[in-house]
Structure formats: C-alpha cells, structure tokens
Design an enzyme around this catalytic site. Structure first.
Site, PDB file in Angstrom:
ATOM      1  N   LYS A   1     109.369  67.779  -5.847  1.00 18.05           N
ATOM      2  CA  LYS A   1     110.309  68.573  -6.643  1.00 18.05           C
ATOM      3  C   LYS A   1     109.614  69.147  -7.884  1.00 18.05           C
ATOM      4  CE  LYS A   1     113.497  65.444  -7.310  1.00 18.05           C
ATOM      5  NZ  LYS A   1     114.786  64.828  -7.682  1.00 18.05           N
TER       6      LYS A   1
ATOM      7  N   THR B   1      98.919  61.899 -17.640  1.00 16.71           N
ATOM      8  CA  THR B   1      98.456  61.170 -18.828  1.00 16.71           C
ATOM      9  C   THR B   1      99.558  60.315 -19.430  1.00 16.71           C
ATOM     10  OG1 THR B   1      99.037  62.939 -20.377  1.00 16.71           O
ATOM     11  CG2 THR B   1      96.842  63.051 -19.370  1.00 16.71           C
TER      12      THR B   1
ATOM     13  N   HIS C   1     120.427  58.842 -14.031  1.00 17.71           N
ATOM     14  CA  HIS C   1     120.076  60.195 -14.443  1.00 17.71           C
ATOM     15  C   HIS C   1     121.277  61.066 -14.814  1.00 17.71           C
ATOM     16  CE1 HIS C   1     116.115  59.097 -13.126  1.00 17.71           C
ATOM     17  NE2 HIS C   1     115.634  60.301 -13.330  1.00 17.71           N
TER      18      HIS C   1
ATOM     19  N   VAL D   1     106.917  66.815 -18.040  1.00 20.46           N
ATOM     20  CA  VAL D   1     107.369  68.153 -18.434  1.00 20.46           C
ATOM     21  C   VAL D   1     106.314  69.211 -18.084  1.00 20.46           C
ATOM     22  CG1 VAL D   1     108.019  69.618 -20.384  1.00 20.46           C
ATOM     23  CG2 VAL D   1     108.978  67.323 -20.167  1.00 20.46           C
TER      24      VAL D   1
ATOM     25  N   GLU E   1     117.891  58.787  -8.478  1.00 22.68           N
ATOM     26  CA  GLU E   1     118.662  59.403  -9.557  1.00 22.68           C
ATOM     27  C   GLU E   1     119.483  58.372 -10.338  1.00 22.68           C
ATOM     28  OE1 GLU E   1     119.101  62.973 -10.391  1.00 22.68           O
ATOM     29  OE2 GLU E   1     117.137  62.891  -9.450  1.00 22.68           O
TER      30      GLU E   1
END
Length: 390
Positions: free
Chosen positions: A146, A133, A251, A110, A248
């Site tokens: 991406k 991490t 997903h 994120v 994907e």
C-alpha cells in the site's frame, strides 16, 4: 539484489514477493546491493530530519554509483499531500529521471508512502527500494504494497499498490532515533502482539519493563516478530482488503487523533504509532462495553501504552467533535455496509481474536458509543469544559 553479510527474509504478499535484507552496521552492504541495480539516477525521497541524521552515511556512497536527486521536505504527515507529490514528480523529471532510475524511500513511513506513490506514477512505474530509518517503517509500513497520500479530509485517501524491489535495513540507524520515534514503532509491534500474535505479549511486556530497547538483539527480535506477524496475515491478502484488515486495529480513532494533532502541532504532534496505541485503548474499551473483552485485557492495553509512553488521554487541544468528524470519513467504511450513525472498526473478542469473520475482521459500531468512549478519555479539565459547553 543481494546484500552480502545481511540476513534475508522473503516477504510474500499474495502472489508477489520481495526480499527484506537486514543486519547491524551494514550500510556498506546496502550500498553494494544498490550498485547492482544499474540505475542511471537515484531519487532519494526523505525528510529534513532524516537527511540531517543519516544523509551523509548514505548519500556519499550513492553518488559514487550514479547521480542522486534528493527530494526532501520538513518532517511530518503534511509531506503526504498532492501538492508535495506534484512538486517531487516535476523535480524528478527536470533532474533527468528515466525508466532506469530508482526511487529510494529513505526514512520513516511518511516519506516511504510518498516515495511509493511517486514511483508508481513516474513513467507509469519505476523501481523503488526501501531503506527504513524508523521502527514504524522497518516493522510495519515497508511490509506492505500500500502506497498512499492524504486528502484534506483524512489519511491515505489517494494511493495505489506498488511492489518494492527490496527492503534494506541497518538496525544501527534505528539506534539514533529520538525516544519518541523509537517507541512509536514499538506501538505498531505491540499492535501485532495484541491483534495477531498473543504468544509474544509476555516477551513484549518484559522487554518494555526491563530491556534495552536500542540493543541490536532487542531490535532484531522486534523486527523478526513483526515480520512474522504481519506476513502471516498478508500472505493470502496482499492488498489488505480482507483478513489483512486486522492490521487496522487501533487505526480508526488513531488516524483521527493523529490527523487532528498534526494539524494543531505539526511534526510536534503525536506520532503515528502513539496515535494507533491510543486508538487501541479506545477500541479495547468499546469491546469491553460490548461485553466481548475483559477488564483484565483492557488493563493489559493500558499497561503497554503506559510503558510505551503513548497518550492515555486525548491530546490537549483536540476536541471530541474534531476526532469524530475524521472518524466519519475513515477509509474502512467501504468494506462493509454501515449506516450514517455507524463506524467500521477492528475490535477484539480476545487477544489475537478479532470480531467479525476471518475473511473480514470488521464490525460496525454506533458512532455514539465511539464518541462516549473517546469523551471518557478526555483529560479532566477538557472533559469538564465539554460538559459545561453541552
């Protein structure tokens, strides 16, 4: 830049490449490499959890090299918004960032995505490096060009492509992960085994059954298998718009479940990897309904999901209608013609064998079939409530 004492693997994505440096207990080597960038400022994009766990290990050494601006937010997929991106960009400029500044994506997938879009937009592009991490970031998201953030309607609707300067991983940082986050990354590694590298399935099953997932040798094996699998399909498809779409797998429904649960529970919701693993359970059952995947192959999906602690049913509180509304706006629809009553998905005809063509491993699936399979994976009480409501 070089990182003495670390292993290095070149990541080749189409006509671009960048080095992936990795090792164990090598934070000093990472700092030495970052010192060679001659940055006038480091912009560290992270989240509050990573900052509390690992901030001291990195930031003290960074500040000896150049001024540091820390751009941190509460952890969770909600970080990936236009509002937060705008706030980070304004703070970076106010702090004195220039074209010589270096963005460091420090954390999981994120903050890594948010950092990538920020680096691409700041002065039309500044240098960025990844210091992952989490297992999701180390074994999946940093092996990509991406960079994207979310819209109010779905995941990764706004973004671009940016080549990082390098990736620097100290697997010792992964050993401090909560079990949930560690296994989240292993869900993505499992996806690679099922969809791309079926030769690794037996070793993955054994590792999950009796291995120490935090042992350096286990983490390094998982990393190297993930690097090999992912770069194997992106070497000729850097933008993951053709053959690379195999990544994907899981997903379409996975992203929907992740987004719905994050809205309901925030950072306490299912992780990205867990959601993708659940999405693979759905995809496997759809393929079985279509007669192209065997019951035994579906059972292997279930076995791996159970061993990873991923959800085997729709997370409590989420309705089928909510999931299907997000599936309808999935960002893969534009890759091929699909009717209003169809979803575009990655499905397997066998381990490592996608349906569709090698150049476009996607197929259309009736939304009614997707809905029926998702409904079959509702917890018993929720299924009864939906049946009564219908």
């Amino acid at each position: 830049m070089t990182a003495a004492g670390m292993r290095m693997r070149p990541i080749r994505l189409g006509d671009v490449s960048y080095p992936y440096h990795y090792g164990h207990d090598c934070i000093d080597d990472i700092l030495a490499a970052l010192g060679e960038y001659d940055a006038d400022r480091f912009l560290v994009v992270t989240d509050d959890n990573v900052l509390a766990l690992h901030g001291e290990a990195l930031l003290e050494g960074l500040r000896a090299l150049a001024p540091v601006e820390v751009l941190s937010l509460p952890a969770g997929d909600g970080m990936k918004s236009l509002g937060h991106l705008a706030g980070h960009l304004e703070r970076a400029v106010a702090a004195g960032a220039t074209r010589r500044s270096v963005v460091i994506a420090f954390g999981g997938g994120v903050p890594g995505n948010l950092a990538g879009v920020l680096a691409a937009l700041l002065y039309r592009g500044v240098r960025m490096v990844h210091v992952p991490t989490t297992t999701v970031a180390a074994m999946d998201s940093v092996i990509s060009l991406k960079q994207a953030i979310n819209s109010s309607r779905g995941k990764n609707h706004f973004g671009t492509y940016l080549t990082p300067q390098a990736v620097y991983l100290d697997v010792a940082l992964l050993r401090t992960l909560p079990d949930k986050q560690l296994r989240s990354g292993l869900c993505e590694a499992t996806k690679n085994c099922l969809a791309i590298a079926p030769h690794a399935i037996p070793a993955m099953r054994k590792l999950l059954a009796d291995g120490d997932l935090t042992a350096p040798e286990s983490l390094l094996w998982l990393l190297e298998e993930s690097l090999a699998a992912k770069t194997g399909v992106t070497a000729k498809d850097a933008r993951e718009q053709g053959s690379g779409l195999i990544l994907e797998y899981g997903h379409t429904v996975g992203h929907a479940v992740e987004l719905c649960d994050q809205k309901l529970r925030g950072a306490q919701g299912v992780s990205h990897g867990e959601a993708v693993m659940f999405g693979m359970l759905v995809a496997a059952r759809i393929a079985a309904e279509l007669g192209v995947l065997t019951a035994d192959e579906v059972a292997v999906h279930d076995e791996l999901a159970r061993a990873l602690g991923a959800p085997l049913t729709v997370p409590a509180g989420i309705t089928v209608d909510e999931i299907m509304a997000t599936v309808r706006s999935d960002n893969k629809r534009g890759y091929m013609t699909a009717g209003p009553d169809e979803a575009v998905m990655v499905l397997l005809r066998g381990f490592g064998e996608p349906l569709g063509s090698p150049d476009l491993p996607l197929v259309t699936v009736p939304l009614r079939l997707v809905e029926d399979v998702v409904s079959g994976l509702l917890p018993a009480a929720a299924r009864l409530a939906e049946e009564v409501a219908a």
